[in-house]
Design a protein around this motif. Structure first.
Motif, mmCIF file in Angstrom:
data_model
loop_
_atom_site.group_PDB
_atom_site.id
_atom_site.type_symbol
_atom_site.label_atom_id
_atom_site.label_comp_id
_atom_site.label_asym_id
_atom_site.label_seq_id
_atom_site.Cartn_x
_atom_site.Cartn_y
_atom_site.Cartn_z
ATOM 1 N N ASP A 15 35.242 28.123 35.517
ATOM 2 C CA ASP A 15 35.377 29.192 36.591
ATOM 3 C C ASP A 15 33.851 28.719 37.502
ATOM 4 O O ASP A 15 33.849 28.980 38.717
ATOM 5 C CB ASP A 15 34.873 30.481 36.079
ATOM 6 C CG ASP A 15 36.162 30.903 35.479
ATOM 7 O OD1 ASP A 15 37.266 30.541 35.843
ATOM 8 O OD2 ASP A 15 36.100 31.928 34.511
ATOM 9 N N LYS B 194 45.280 29.743 35.315
ATOM 10 C CA LYS B 194 45.974 30.452 34.411
ATOM 11 C C LYS B 194 47.572 30.907 34.914
ATOM 12 O O LYS B 194 48.104 31.709 34.166
ATOM 13 C CB LYS B 194 45.158 31.897 34.359
ATOM 14 C CG LYS B 194 44.007 31.863 33.710
ATOM 15 C CD LYS B 194 43.324 33.154 33.382
ATOM 16 C CE LYS B 194 41.825 33.035 32.646
ATOM 17 N NZ LYS B 194 41.199 34.169 32.559
ATOM 18 N N SER B 195 47.927 30.380 36.083
ATOM 19 C CA SER B 195 49.247 30.478 36.535
ATOM 20 C C SER B 195 50.103 29.301 36.221
ATOM 21 O O SER B 195 49.577 28.535 35.360
ATOM 22 C CB SER B 195 49.516 30.498 38.247
ATOM 23 O OG SER B 195 48.546 29.139 38.500
ATOM 24 N N GLN C 171 44.051 23.333 37.951
ATOM 25 C CA GLN C 171 44.884 23.018 36.717
ATOM 26 C C GLN C 171 44.631 21.826 36.036
ATOM 27 O O GLN C 171 45.224 21.344 35.157
ATOM 28 C CB GLN C 171 46.240 23.209 37.117
ATOM 29 C CG GLN C 171 46.641 24.587 37.683
ATOM 30 C CD GLN C 171 48.129 24.893 37.860
ATOM 31 O OE1 GLN C 171 48.982 23.825 37.746
ATOM 32 N NE2 GLN C 171 48.610 25.831 38.250
#
Length: 858
Positions: free
Chosen positions: A526, A611-612, A677
């Protein structure tokens, strides 16, 4: 003592001759005095003394012969005569010396380069005992397992290149580092000049961090501080204790390496230990073991290393592993190029020697009266031949001296010609081998020039033999020049193919750079994402910057970014190797910035977050290979060590991200990942490439003002990166073209000189022919016929040799065959045409002579 007396006799000849005359006169006076005491009158005594003593001149020569310096005296006289004759013929002397200088200079520089890179021993004790695995096992897990199991070789593992940020005196800079196992210094048998190397305990994770500095880093950044050992330095915002400083000669794995760190071996980090293939092996044969025994050991060890993986590896894993000498593996890629260039310069030297040989033949024919006069005065053919050999040797020495100056200039220009990643180039420049190259070049030239008088006779007597020999030399010169032209044509055609090769990336003015920062700004994914957003917002405020994108590696960056992958509907047998996909991680605007089209599906967008759903985009050729006549959208792939599948959401047009020449042969496909990702954004030490569409060249300083701790490096445009990816082919083509042009010029100059000389010799013949009715055009055709036959025979004969030798260019050509018809037809045609034009000028000039004046001359 005898040598000193001979040298004294040589350099004090006049003084010794005076002493000899005085001594002979003394003996005559003593003889006369004895005869006078016996009753002879002074006049009778003088005559009788001379009769008894014998010829004074002969006695004087016998005494001189006792000094055994006659050969040196003759050599000195021949040398002086040669220098005077060369001074009287300045045009001939200048052309001959410059021609030899070109050949010797180029041959010296590139012979020295080839020797220094290909054959000079590595700067380690017993370098022939160092080995590596070619096409073998890589990775921390396999290499350390091999290190434990091997009984024939002590293996070491290392990461060849690692960028770190050094924070010193409030300034951040990038360093090139290498991570190694603890036994590297032991295997290379090189100890630090200060402090010590790592211990095995330094490989354990969790211990305090340590580093060893290179000599250059120690001197440039730490002012050669003798108390540097034990000092703490900051690398990637973490403290490291300096254990030692390596000697200046230690340049492993590359001369650009500035410090070394121990590799942390944490069995819990499965992906890094067993999935990262950037950890390479090198080893040293143990006593009483050879390359053969090490190779025979590799096969039984494969099963044990394979079974050590935490997942099932193919049965063929490591099947091509071959133990080779490390120096051979180091030069594997550059060897063909250097051998080709060294061979080209040797051909240029032969052309230069042939050219000067023809000049000497022509000059020898003009000196017929001199030779005849000297022969009439008692000089033997051997004596005349020795004079000619002396002249040739002096020409070679003068040409070699000038050639050494040319070689020095070429040697200094090597870094601008050869690619920066040429192995051992810096070592070569710091330890020149020019004297060895000069000695070899001079030896070859002297050998050639001592045989020319024997083969051609140098026309001690007028004969057709010398004339035919001259034409033979011309044919050989043109044949050698044809070989150079064919090589240059092959590389030139290759360069044209590369320049027009569609890389799939039309953008060329996009600016790229490498951005690196430490863990304080990127402690977690993050924070990394927030940092990238902040950097992007800072730069996008500049109206000169139109777009900003991030990726793990810029296009045409040869850094490997591949991963062993599984494809859901293409299962592999246990005996088969896994698919290898080239992997690029990028932000959503990456494709639009580079001009890569999305042919099916969609590009990345802001919804593709960590997180997707995990997604990927594949290239057009990848889709065509694995799903021909199918829609690949929705298919899934994953790394072999990751249980999570990625869904294909798009197909992009093909783009050569690795190099303009395409991907390595072992790459099975290409995929793109969203940067959010990928593992590249989760690393604490963030290192990414930025892609900017901008007209502002001052953006790095603007960024550094806001973020003084980040490191910006490798700033270039995509056009410059594309050019650098073909630097090896360009440098080869440039040098071969240069040598071919020089060979062509020398060959044509030789043709012109020989035909002009032959036309001058045949002036009377041409006058008679013209007086009998021959037309000038007929005489020109007669002269040109000789040139055409010699050049055609020479170029035709060498085509077969060039056809066979062209296989050495196989690894250098691209987009053409090594038997390219254009090169093999155009090059001989150019040589024959140029030789004919060069011969026509003196031929036409000879036909303009008035026949009447010609016939009256004798």
């Amino acid at each position: 003592m005898k040598l000193l007396l001979r040298l004294k006799s040589l350099f004090q000849k006049d003084h010794l001759d005076d002493q000899l005359s005085d001594e002979l006169a003394f003996h005559l006076e003593q003889q006369e005095a004895e005869l006078i005491e016996k009753g002879f009158t002074p006049q009778q005594a003088k005559l009788e003394a001379r009769r008894l003593f014998g010829p004074i001149a002969s006695t004087r020569e016998e005494c001189r012969d006792k000094r055994k310096t006659q050969y040196l005296e003759d050599l000195s006289a021949d040398t002086c005569f040669t220098l005077r004759s060369l001074r009287k013929s300045p045009t001939f002397s200048l052309i001959a010396i410059l021609t030899l200088a070109l050949g010797i200079g180029a041959n010296t520089a590139f012979f020295s380069t080839a020797y220094g890179i290909l054959f000079k021993p590595l700067p380690y004790p017993q370098p022939r005992q160092l080995v590596t695995l070619d096409e073998g096992m890589t990775g921390v897990g396999p290499v350390t397992t091999l290190r434990t199991l091997s009984t024939t070789t002590e293996y070491v593992g290392y990461v060849s290149s690692l960028d770190l940020n050094l924070f010193e005196s409030g300034e951040a800079s990038k360093l090139r580092a290498s991570r190694t196992t603890f036994n590297l210094a032991q295997v290379l048998q090189t100890n630090p000049q200060l402090g010590r190397w790592f211990k095995q305990e330094n490989e354990r994770p969790g211990l305090h961090r340590v580093a060893v500095l290179s000599d250059q880093l120690w001197r440039t950044r730490f002012n050669a501080n003798p108390n540097i050992v034990g000092r703490t330095i900051t690398l990637n915002e973490r403290p490291y204790e300096v254990l030692g400083v390596m000697p200046p000669s230690f340049a492993f794995p590359t001369p650009q390496t500035e410090l070394w760190l121990p590799i942390p071996i944490d069995p819990r980090n499965v992906g890094e230990i067993w999935g990262n293939g950037n950890f390479l092996p090198i080893g040293r044969l143990k006593p009483n073991h050879t390359l053969a025994t090490a190779q025979s050991e590799i096969r039984p060890l494969l099963d044990k290393v394979r079974s050590s993986f935490p997942w099932r590896m193919p049965d063929l894993y490591g099947a091509n592993a071959t133990v080779v000498r490390h120096d051979a593996a180091l030069i594997k890629q550059v060897q063909p190029k250097l051998l080709v260039l060294a061979g080209a310069t040797f051909l240029l030297l032969l052309i230069a020697c042939g050219n000067v040989g023809n000049l000497l033949l022509a000059r020898g024919i003009h000196r017929q009266r001199e030779f005849s006069l000297r022969a009439a005065l008692g000089a033997s053919n051997a004596r005349l031949l020795r004079q000619l050999l002396t002249e040739n040797l002096i020409l070679v020495i003068l040409g070699g001296t000038a050639g050494l100056a040319i070689a020095l200039l070429l040697f200094e220009a090597l870094p601008m010609v050869f690619p920066k990643d040429t192995p051992r180039l810096e070592e070569l420049l710091s330890d020149p081998t020019l004297p060895l190259g000069a000695a070899a070049s001079l030896a070859v030239t002297i050998l050639l020039f001592t045989t020319v008088p024997l083969l051609g006779g140098l026309s001690l007597k007028p004969s057709r033999h010398a004339s035919k020999f001259s034409l033979t030399l011309i044919g050989i010169e043109l044949a050698l020049a044809t070989t150079l032209l064919i090589g240059a044509a092959l590389m030139g055609h290759t360069l044209w193919q590369l320049a027009n090769q569609d890389s799939g990336i039309p953008a060329t003015n996009v600016t790229t750079a490498r951005i690196a920062t430490g863990p304080s700004r990127c402690p977690n994914p993050d924070s990394c994402q927030a940092l990238l957003n902040d950097l992007t917002q800072t730069l996008i405020q500049d109206p000169a910057i139109r777009s900003i994108n991030w990726t793990n590696a810029a296009p045409f960056d040869p850094s490997f970014a591949s991963v062993a992958s599984a494809i859901e509907d293409h299962p592999k047998l246990p005996s088969d190797p896994a698919f290898v996909l080239w992997q690029t991680a990028a932000t959503p605007g990456y494709f639009n910035t580079l001009g890569i089209r999305i042919l099916a599906g969609r590009a990345f967008n802001d919804t593709d977050q960590a997180k997707s759903q995990l997604v990927t985009i594949i290239s057009e050729s990848t889709a065509r290979r694995f799903w021909p006549n199918q829609n690949p959208i929705g298919k899934r792939v994953r790394p072999v060590y990751d249980p999570n599948w990625r869904t294909i959401i798009g197909v992009a047009s093909d783009a050569s991200l690795y190099s303009i020449t395409g991907y390595p042969s072992w790459i099975d496909g290409v995929q793109y990942l969203p940067l959010t990702q990928s593992r590249f954004l989760s690393e604490r030490n963030l290192q990414l490439s930025i892609l900017l569409e901008t007209t502002n060249n001052n953006w790095p300083s603007q960024l550094k003002q806001r973020y003084p701790d980040i490191v910006i490096s490798n700033i270039a445009t995509l056009g410059a990166l594309r050019d650098s990816s073909i630097q090896s082919q360009r440098s080869t083509a440039t040098l071969l073209t240069l040598f071919a042009v020089l060979g062509l010029i020398l060959g044509i100059a030789g043709v012109h000189g020989v035909i002009a000389h032959r036309a001058a010799q045949r002036t009377k013949e041409m006058g008679i022919r013209m007086a009998l009715g021959a037309r000038p055009a007929q005489l020109v055709r007669m002269v040109l016929a000789e040139t055409f036959i010699a050049s055609t025979l020479g170029t035709s004969a060498v085509i077969v040799a060039a056809w066979l030798l062209s296989r050495y260019l196989k690894s250098l050509v691209f987009g053409i065959t090594i038997h390219d018809p254009l090169a093999f037809t155009l090059s001989p045609a150019i040589l024959i045409l140029a030789a004919t034009i060069a011969a026509s000028i003196p031929a036409i000039r000879a036909t303009r002579t008035d026949p009447a004046l010609t016939l009256r001359q004798d």
